[in-house]
Design a protein around this motif. Sequence first.
Motif, PDB file in Angstrom:
ATOM      1  N   CYS A  39       0.829  -1.208   0.000  1.00 13.74           N
ATOM      2  CA  CYS A  39       0.000   0.000   0.000  1.00 13.74           C
ATOM      3  C   CYS A  39       0.862   1.257   0.000  1.00 13.74           C
ATOM      4  N   LYS A  40       1.958   1.249   0.755  1.00 12.04           N
ATOM      5  CA  LYS A  40       2.860   2.404   0.774  1.00 12.04           C
ATOM      6  C   LYS A  40       3.400   2.695  -0.621  1.00 12.04           C
ATOM      7  N   SER A  41       3.757   1.639  -1.342  1.00  6.36           N
ATOM      8  CA  SER A  41       4.302   1.831  -2.691  1.00  6.36           C
ATOM      9  C   SER A  41       3.246   2.416  -3.622  1.00  6.36           C
ATOM     10  N   LYS A  42       1.995   1.996  -3.446  1.00 11.02           N
ATOM     11  CA  LYS A  42       0.911   2.545  -4.267  1.00 11.02           C
ATOM     12  C   LYS A  42       0.657   4.012  -3.924  1.00 11.02           C
ATOM     13  N   VAL A  43       0.613   4.328  -2.629  1.00 10.87           N
ATOM     14  CA  VAL A  43       0.343   5.692  -2.180  1.00 10.87           C
ATOM     15  C   VAL A  43       1.459   6.637  -2.628  1.00 10.87           C
ATOM     16  N   GLN A  53     -11.512  13.161   2.640  1.00  9.67           N
ATOM     17  CA  GLN A  53     -12.939  13.414   2.854  1.00  9.67           C
ATOM     18  C   GLN A  53     -13.240  13.010   4.282  1.00  9.67           C
ATOM     19  N   GLY A  54     -13.673  13.972   5.093  1.00 13.49           N
ATOM     20  CA  GLY A  54     -13.951  13.672   6.487  1.00 13.49           C
ATOM     21  C   GLY A  54     -12.697  13.219   7.199  1.00 13.49           C
ATOM     22  N   LYS A  55     -12.794  12.070   7.864  1.00 11.72           N
ATOM     23  CA  LYS A  55     -11.654  11.578   8.645  1.00 11.72           C
ATOM     24  C   LYS A  55     -10.727  10.658   7.866  1.00 11.72           C
ATOM     25  N   ASN A  56     -11.001  10.426   6.597  1.00 10.62           N
ATOM     26  CA  ASN A  56     -10.208   9.477   5.815  1.00 10.62           C
ATOM     27  C   ASN A  56      -9.498  10.109   4.630  1.00 10.62           C
ATOM     28  N   TRP A  57      -8.341   9.540   4.317  1.00  9.23           N
ATOM     29  CA  TRP A  57      -7.667   9.821   3.059  1.00  9.23           C
ATOM     30  C   TRP A  57      -8.053   8.715   2.098  1.00  9.23           C
ATOM     31  N   TYR A  58      -8.173   9.076   0.831  1.00  7.11           N
ATOM     32  CA  TYR A  58      -8.439   8.110  -0.227  1.00  7.11           C
ATOM     33  C   TYR A  58      -7.326   8.240  -1.249  1.00  7.11           C
ATOM     34  N   CYS A  59      -6.780   7.111  -1.651  1.00  7.40           N
ATOM     35  CA  CYS A  59      -5.661   7.081  -2.582  1.00  7.40           C
ATOM     36  C   CYS A  59      -6.051   6.191  -3.751  1.00  7.40           C
ATOM     37  N   GLU A  60      -6.106   6.791  -4.939  1.00  6.68           N
ATOM     38  CA  GLU A  60      -6.510   6.042  -6.126  1.00  6.68           C
ATOM     39  C   GLU A  60      -5.359   5.982  -7.118  1.00  6.68           C
ATOM     40  N   LYS A  65      -8.409   1.671  -4.965  1.00  2.94           N
ATOM     41  CA  LYS A  65      -8.673   2.782  -4.051  1.00  2.94           C
ATOM     42  C   LYS A  65      -8.363   2.296  -2.637  1.00  2.94           C
ATOM     43  N   ILE A  66      -7.426   2.980  -1.986  1.00  5.18           N
ATOM     44  CA  ILE A  66      -7.006   2.633  -0.631  1.00  5.18           C
ATOM     45  C   ILE A  66      -7.586   3.667   0.324  1.00  5.18           C
ATOM     46  N   THR A  67      -8.193   3.200   1.412  1.00  9.68           N
ATOM     47  CA  THR A  67      -8.783   4.077   2.421  1.00  9.68           C
ATOM     48  C   THR A  67      -7.911   4.036   3.670  1.00  9.68           C
ATOM     49  N   ILE A  68      -7.499   5.241   4.132  1.00  7.81           N
ATOM     50  CA  ILE A  68      -6.605   5.360   5.288  1.00  7.81           C
ATOM     51  C   ILE A  68      -7.206   6.343   6.280  1.00  7.81           C
ATOM     52  N   ASN A  69      -7.288   5.946   7.550  1.00  8.43           N
ATOM     53  CA  ASN A  69      -7.766   6.853   8.594  1.00  8.43           C
ATOM     54  C   ASN A  69      -6.725   7.949   8.797  1.00  8.43           C
ATOM     55  N   SER A  70      -7.170   9.215   8.744  1.00 14.64           N
ATOM     56  CA  SER A  70      -6.224  10.326   8.789  1.00 14.64           C
ATOM     57  C   SER A  70      -5.675  10.604  10.186  1.00 14.64           C
ATOM     58  N   TYR A  71      -6.327  10.103  11.209  1.00 17.33           N
ATOM     59  CA  TYR A  71      -5.853  10.342  12.574  1.00 17.33           C
ATOM     60  C   TYR A  71      -4.897   9.260  13.050  1.00 17.33           C
ATOM     61  N   ILE A  75      -4.491   1.752   7.628  1.00 17.79           N
ATOM     62  CA  ILE A  75      -5.055   1.398   6.320  1.00 17.79           C
ATOM     63  C   ILE A  75      -6.296   0.574   6.619  1.00 17.79           C
ATOM     64  N   ILE A  76      -7.448   1.136   6.280  1.00 14.95           N
ATOM     65  CA  ILE A  76      -8.716   0.501   6.631  1.00 14.95           C
ATOM     66  C   ILE A  76      -9.086  -0.587   5.637  1.00 14.95           C
TER      67      ILE A  76
END
Length: 82
Positions: A39-43, A53-60, A65-71, A75-76
């Motif tokens: 996931c790190k390599s993709k991001v 968006q809100g509390k999450n980062w989205y990486c496409e 599409k990877i969903t990551i909690n921003s706090y 990686i969700i």
Amino acid sequence: MEDKKILLDHLDKLHTTEMGIDRIKKNLKIDVDDVVEYCKSKVSDKSCNIYKQGKNWYCEVDHIKITINSYSHTIITAHIIP
């Protein structure tokens, strides 16, 4: 653009849970030893579209599409983008 820099500056904090590992492998149909590194390599890919968006980062990138909690930097989940 600022959110993207914040995430990229904290790539070393990314982690996931055991359930997260299983969920990501299943959703992306991958069999890799280190899901977090995958996931790190993709991001960190230059073509990755990162937005918050809100509390999450989205990486496409690469049709995923990877969903990551921003706090917590957890990686969700990750999904294939049809």
